[in-house]
Design a protein around this motif. Structure first.
Motif, short mmCIF file in Angstrom:
data_model
loop_
_atom_site.label_atom_id
_atom_site.label_comp_id
_atom_site.label_asym_id
_atom_site.label_seq_id
_atom_site.Cartn_x
_atom_site.Cartn_y
_atom_site.Cartn_z
N ALA A 116 -12.01 0.07 -10.27
CA ALA A 116 -11.15 -1.08 -10.56
C ALA A 116 -9.70 -0.65 -10.82
N ALA A 117 -9.30 0.46 -10.20
CA ALA A 117 -7.95 0.99 -10.42
C ALA A 117 -6.90 -0.02 -9.96
N PRO A 118 -5.83 -0.17 -10.74
CA PRO A 118 -4.79 -1.14 -10.38
C PRO A 118 -4.08 -0.81 -9.06
N MET A 119 -4.03 0.47 -8.69
CA MET A 119 -3.38 0.88 -7.45
C MET A 119 -4.35 1.71 -6.61
N GLN A 154 1.83 4.02 8.26
CA GLN A 154 2.27 2.69 7.85
C GLN A 154 3.77 2.47 8.01
N CYS A 155 4.53 3.53 7.90
CA CYS A 155 5.99 3.38 7.83
C CYS A 155 6.75 3.88 9.04
N TYR A 156 6.32 4.94 9.64
CA TYR A 156 7.10 5.60 10.66
C TYR A 156 7.30 4.73 11.91
N GLU A 157 6.21 4.25 12.47
CA GLU A 157 6.31 3.42 13.68
C GLU A 157 7.13 2.15 13.43
N PRO A 158 6.88 1.41 12.34
CA PRO A 158 7.72 0.23 12.09
C PRO A 158 9.20 0.59 11.91
N PHE A 159 9.47 1.75 11.29
CA PHE A 159 10.86 2.16 11.13
C PHE A 159 11.51 2.41 12.49
N ALA A 208 -2.62 10.95 1.88
CA ALA A 208 -1.65 9.94 1.48
C ALA A 208 -0.39 10.01 2.33
N VAL A 209 0.06 11.23 2.62
CA VAL A 209 1.24 11.41 3.47
C VAL A 209 0.96 10.88 4.87
N MET A 223 0.82 -1.19 0.00
CA MET A 223 0.00 0.00 0.00
C MET A 223 0.87 1.25 0.00
N SER A 224 1.96 1.24 0.70
CA SER A 224 2.81 2.43 0.77
C SER A 224 3.34 2.84 -0.59
N LEU A 225 3.64 1.85 -1.44
CA LEU A 225 4.14 2.16 -2.77
C LEU A 225 3.08 2.91 -3.57
#
Length: 112
Positions: free
Chosen positions: A39-42, A90-95, A83-84, A1-3
């Motif tokens: 039905a968007a691919p992303m 999604q990313c900050y806490e795991p990092f 989105a930010v 999802m992050s990508l």
């Protein structure tokens, strides 16, 4: 999802900074097809179905020139902020819990 979120953010930056109006409209249509359509691919699920549908409607209005160019350049602003926020969640806490970050902290501690 992050990508998908990151690519959306980058594509919106390109869209907002495109000087040629026709190309900006083409980029907007591509953003709609890639990230907002049912039905968007992303598809950006983090925005919610209703918000994506509203943005898709605005994107189509911008593409067919029924929305003034100045307003069209701003249609993705709130979605870009969302989105930010989603990427940070999604990313900050795991990092912060990652071995990589621990290693960086160790190096900084050794530097004094």
């Amino acid at each position: 999802m992050s990508l998908a979120l990151f690519e959306f953010w980058m594509d919106v930056q390109d869209y907002k900074s495109e000087p040629e109006l026709g190309e900006m409209r083409r980029l907007g249509s591509r953003i709609g097809e890639t990230f907002l359509a049912p039905a968007a691919p992303m598809a950006l699920d983090s925005l919610g179905e209703e918000a994506r549908a509203e943005l898709l409607s605005q994107t189509r209005a911008a593409a067919d020139a029924s929305l003034p160019a100045a307003a069209a350049r701003r249609i993705f602003d709130s979605a870009q902020l969302a989105a930010v926020a989603a990427m940070e969640a999604q990313c900050y806490e795991p990092f912060l819990r990652s071995d990589h970050f621990s290693y960086i902290l160790e190096l900084k501690a050794k530097e004094g």
